[in-house]
Design an enzyme around this catalytic site. Structure first.
Site, PDB file in Angstrom:
ATOM      1  N   GLU A 179       0.818  -1.214   0.000  1.00 30.75           N
ATOM      2  CA  GLU A 179       0.000   0.000   0.000  1.00 30.75           C
ATOM      3  C   GLU A 179       0.854   1.267   0.000  1.00 30.75           C
ATOM      4  O   GLU A 179       0.505   2.261  -0.629  1.00 30.75           O
ATOM      5  CB  GLU A 179      -0.919  -0.005   1.233  1.00 30.75           C
ATOM      6  CG  GLU A 179      -1.979   1.072   1.168  1.00 30.75           C
ATOM      7  CD  GLU A 179      -2.864   1.059   2.397  1.00 30.75           C
ATOM      8  OE1 GLU A 179      -3.665   1.986   2.526  1.00 30.75           O
ATOM      9  OE2 GLU A 179      -2.750   0.134   3.207  1.00 30.75           O
ATOM     10  N   ASP A 180       1.982   1.237   0.721  1.00 30.18           N
ATOM     11  CA  ASP A 180       2.780   2.457   0.919  1.00 30.18           C
ATOM     12  C   ASP A 180       3.908   2.649  -0.090  1.00 30.18           C
ATOM     13  O   ASP A 180       4.531   3.709  -0.129  1.00 30.18           O
ATOM     14  CB  ASP A 180       3.389   2.456   2.333  1.00 30.18           C
ATOM     15  CG  ASP A 180       2.318   2.547   3.414  1.00 30.18           C
ATOM     16  OD1 ASP A 180       1.192   2.955   3.081  1.00 30.18           O
ATOM     17  OD2 ASP A 180       2.611   2.188   4.564  1.00 30.18           O
TER      18      ASP A 180
END
Length: 740
Positions: free
Chosen positions: A90-91
């Site tokens: 996600e990051d």
């Protein structure tokens, strides 16, 4: 100065990483340590420039989540690796394919599940509801996704103090709405309690501090009380030859808060601030006997409350929880809860799902547990569910986060159903076809209807009929997800058959040079004795009405002559002719632009009856509700929610009894009630359900509940009652509940 801080942080990161490895060591196999190190380095690299709101390095978070997975849930290497990597995709630019290449498909699947469920769930937000549904889909593949997510949520709640107030409220509300009940259902009682306490800490900080301070101030006296309570029973248990650990467990702040709120009492009046837990070291085969032996010893010293005995060792809870609970009266005059369980049961109660599987693999305990049955139910629910995401989340919570009802078949087989389950739920739990043909049941040898709510220990025999078939109204009679989805499937099948039937009818009418107008359709429905056009098309689609029958309809329509010698000219005359042969059907309310027969409920605020001017209102949870246009709520509904209003009108006025109420006032005198009941029962043959009369200073006010057929019937009754001597006024009473 900054360089010193960075060095300090590096040392702290390494220290936390080593602590994680120490905790995981008993669980590690060959090569596991290398895999964990690889995941740690990947996460370190991905988050190297990132910091949390508190200012600390982001890597602290995945390390803490991994530690919770090991220490507090009892998970192994796969979950540790997943926890360390859970925010990487996600990051950063890392993809699921990259994770699969480096760590294998199993880890990638878990990370994929965790990535789908990031973000904050706000009730009413379809996107986050959809995310929650996606998370639950992973149950069918790997329940560790949810366990790692719960560890992630627990650490986020522990560090919520650094977040802005609006985020605190959102995250805390989401936690109490979904994640705390989910932890409870997976048997993670310790985590569930901490999530509830932390929710209270951030939503009602003053209340939380007040209860926490009160608990702290009473700790010394509470410990003294526990020691004096435990002393005699510990000695007796040891003499019996059993090895036990006895400890006093304080109730959570949230549970004390709930008790104060529900009972409206101050902290000082909450007596059961703690429970005594007795943990027995014994072999699996001897657990049940040992628990009952300890129970016998405890109740030799303290008087038990027979209504508070909870036996979850004979039949465990659906989440795998096993324990024997009793509440006894201490010598100080206070009730004390005592929990009796084996070491294995305690481990499962503390660590839930993970401990359950550890014992299932290592012990001779092959039977399917309630927890496995629950997960099977979740999978079934996910496979069968096609409702919107928000409906799904509501359905999920109502079906799977509540206590169960245990009921038995006539042969003694145990069935576990959601709280509030009905005889119809039970029928569908046995088999779809039994549910579809259910007409009622015998519960403990007594006949009951479909909507009869079951109680623990009921023995249920389902009664069926080959002529029975489901309708939309059945969806209101069931609470279990399985029954709802099966009924929806059967109704879909019916609609599909009806669509096929309509095609057949259209083709046949075309051959006979007829067009399917509303008039012709009415005539077909009347001729074949169907209740609705849908039922007629369904009968054709299923082959119960074939094309030869439709040909005979044409002959009847064209050749039939009424007694006066005139041919039937229109649908109404046709229906009248058919009715002479077949008899009248029941009352119908037609709804919507197409005037279809759709399921509905009468609203309790105005209790419509045939003949009233009515409209339909599409509610959020209860389908279409019918209101009178003169209903006190009509202005608000019609003006503010016009888009949810649908047309409704009565199709016919037939002798069906509808419950309504009358308010009657007058001067009290001898024989007044007799005169009133004479008009109602003898003269107009109306069936009364109840009558109440109150008299004050010679004036009486009466409330009557009775069954009438329509508004004309009601008007006649009111007129007749007004003609009685000394009766001042008679009026219709809309709110029937106020007459109770």
């Amino acid at each position: 100065m900054q360089a010193v801080d960075i060095e300090e942080e590096k040392r702290e990161i390494i220290q936390r990483y080593r602590r994680l490895l120490r905790l995981a060591k008993p669980l590690l196999k060959d090569g596991d340590a290398k895999l964990i190190k690889k995941a740690f380095n990947t996460s370190m690299e991905a988050h190297k420039e990132m910091r949390r709101k508190s200012g600390e390095p982001y890597i602290f978070h995945p390390l803490s989540v991994a530690q919770i997975c090991v220490e507090e849930i009892g998970l192994g290497t796969t979950s540790i690796v997943a926890a360390l990597l859970h925010d990487v995709v996600e990051d950063t630019d890392t993809s699921i394919a990259d994770i699969e290449r480096e760590f294998g498909p199993k880890i990638a699947k878990i990370i994929d599940g965790l990535t789908k469920i990031s973000g904050v769930f706000e009730y009413g937000s379809s996107q986050q509801a959809e995310n929650f549904r996606k998370m639950l889909l992973t149950l069918s593949e790997d329940v560790r996704v949810i366990l790692v997510k719960l560890a992630d949520r627990l650490h986020n709640m522990r560090t919520l103090g650094s977040m802005p107030r609006n985020k605190q409220l959102k995250i805390a509300s989401e936690t109490i709405y979904l994640y705390a009940p989910l932890a409870h259902r997976l048997g993670l009682y310790t985590i569930k309690s901490e999530l509830e306490d932390l929710n209270l800490k951030f939503t009602e900080p003053d209340t939380y501090k007040s209860i926490a301070n009160s608990i702290s101030q009473t700790r010394a006296s509470r410990n003294k009380y526990i020691r004096s309570f435990v002393r005699p029973i510990q000695s007796a248990i040891e003499k019996s030859g059993l090895t036990v650990e006895i400890k006093g467990r304080p109730k959570s702040i949230y549970s004390i808060y709930n008790k104060m709120r529900k009972q409206n009492i101050p902290f000082e009046e909450v007596y059961d601030l703690f429970a005594i837990r007795i943990i027995i070291d014994t072999e699996y085969e001897n657990e049940k006997a040992a628990c009952w032996q300890v129970y016998s010893i405890v109740t030799d010293y303290y008087q038990p409350n027979p209504d508070r005995l909870r036996d979850w060792i004979s039949t465990s809870k659906a989440n795998g929880y096993e324990s024997l609970h009793t509440t006894v009266m201490s010598h100080h005059g206070n009730w004390v809860e005592v929990q009796i369980r084996s070491r294995r049961m305690d481990d499962i109660a503390e660590k839930g799902y993970a401990a359950h599987w550890k014992y299932k693999e290592n012990k001779s305990n092959p039977q399917e547990s309630g927890l496995e049955q629950w997960i099977t139910r979740v999978r079934d629910m996910l496979e069968q569910n096609d409702s919107s995401a928000i409906e799904f989340v509501d359905d999920f919570r109502s079906n799977l986060f509540q206590e169960e009802v245990f009921a038995f078949t006539p042969k003694g087989d145990l069935r576990t159903l959601p709280h509030g389950a009905t005889a119809l739920d039970f029928a569908f739990d046995i088999h779809t076809q039994i549910g579809a043909r259910c007409i009622g049941a015998k519960v403990n040898q007594k006949l009951v209807p479909l909507n009869h709510v079951l109680k623990n220990g009921d023995q249920v025999e389902i009664l069926t009929s080959s002529k029975q078939k489901p309708n939309e109204g059945w969806l209101r009679l069931v609470v279990s997800s399985k029954a709802k989805s099966k009924i929806k499937d059967l109704l879909k099948e019916e609609r599909k058959a009806a669509a096929e039937g309509k095609e057949i009818v259209l083709r046949k009418l075309k051959q006979m040079k007829l067009t399917l107008s509303s008039e012709i359709l009415d005539q077909l429905v009347a001729y074949f004795g169907a209740k609705t056009p849908l039922e007629f098309f369904f009968e054709v689609g299923k082959g119960k009405i074939d094309s030869k029958d439709i040909k005979r309809f044409k002959d009847f329509k064209e050749g039939n002559v009424q007694k006066n010698g005139h041919k039937i000219q229109d649908a109404r005359a046709f229906e009248k002719q058919i009715t002479e042969v077949k008899g009248k059907d029941h009352d119908l309310l037609l709804i919507g632009e197409d005037m279809d027969v759709i399921d509905y409920k009468f609203s309790k605020c105005c209790n419509p009856i045939p003949g009233d001017e009515v409209f339909g209102f599409v509610t959020v949870n209860e389908g279409i509700k019918i209101h009178r246009t003169s209903c006190p709520n009509a202005p608000e509904l019609l003006s503010n929610h016009g888009y949810r209003v649908v047309k409704a009108k009565w199709a016919s006025q037939q002798a069906i009894a509808f419950l309504t109420g009358l308010k009657i006032t007058g001067t009290d005198r001898m024989g007044m009630i007799n005169d009133i009941t004479k008009v109602i029962s003898d003269e107009l043959k109306v069936n009364m359900r109840s009558i109440t009369i109150d008299t004050d200073n010679g004036i009486f006010q009466g409330g009557i509940k009775l069954y009438i057929q329509d508004t004309k019937h009601l008007d006649t009754l009111i007129r007749k009652l007004e003609e009685i001597s000394d009766v001042y006024s008679v009026s219709r009473y809309d709110d029937l509940e106020q007459l109770d």
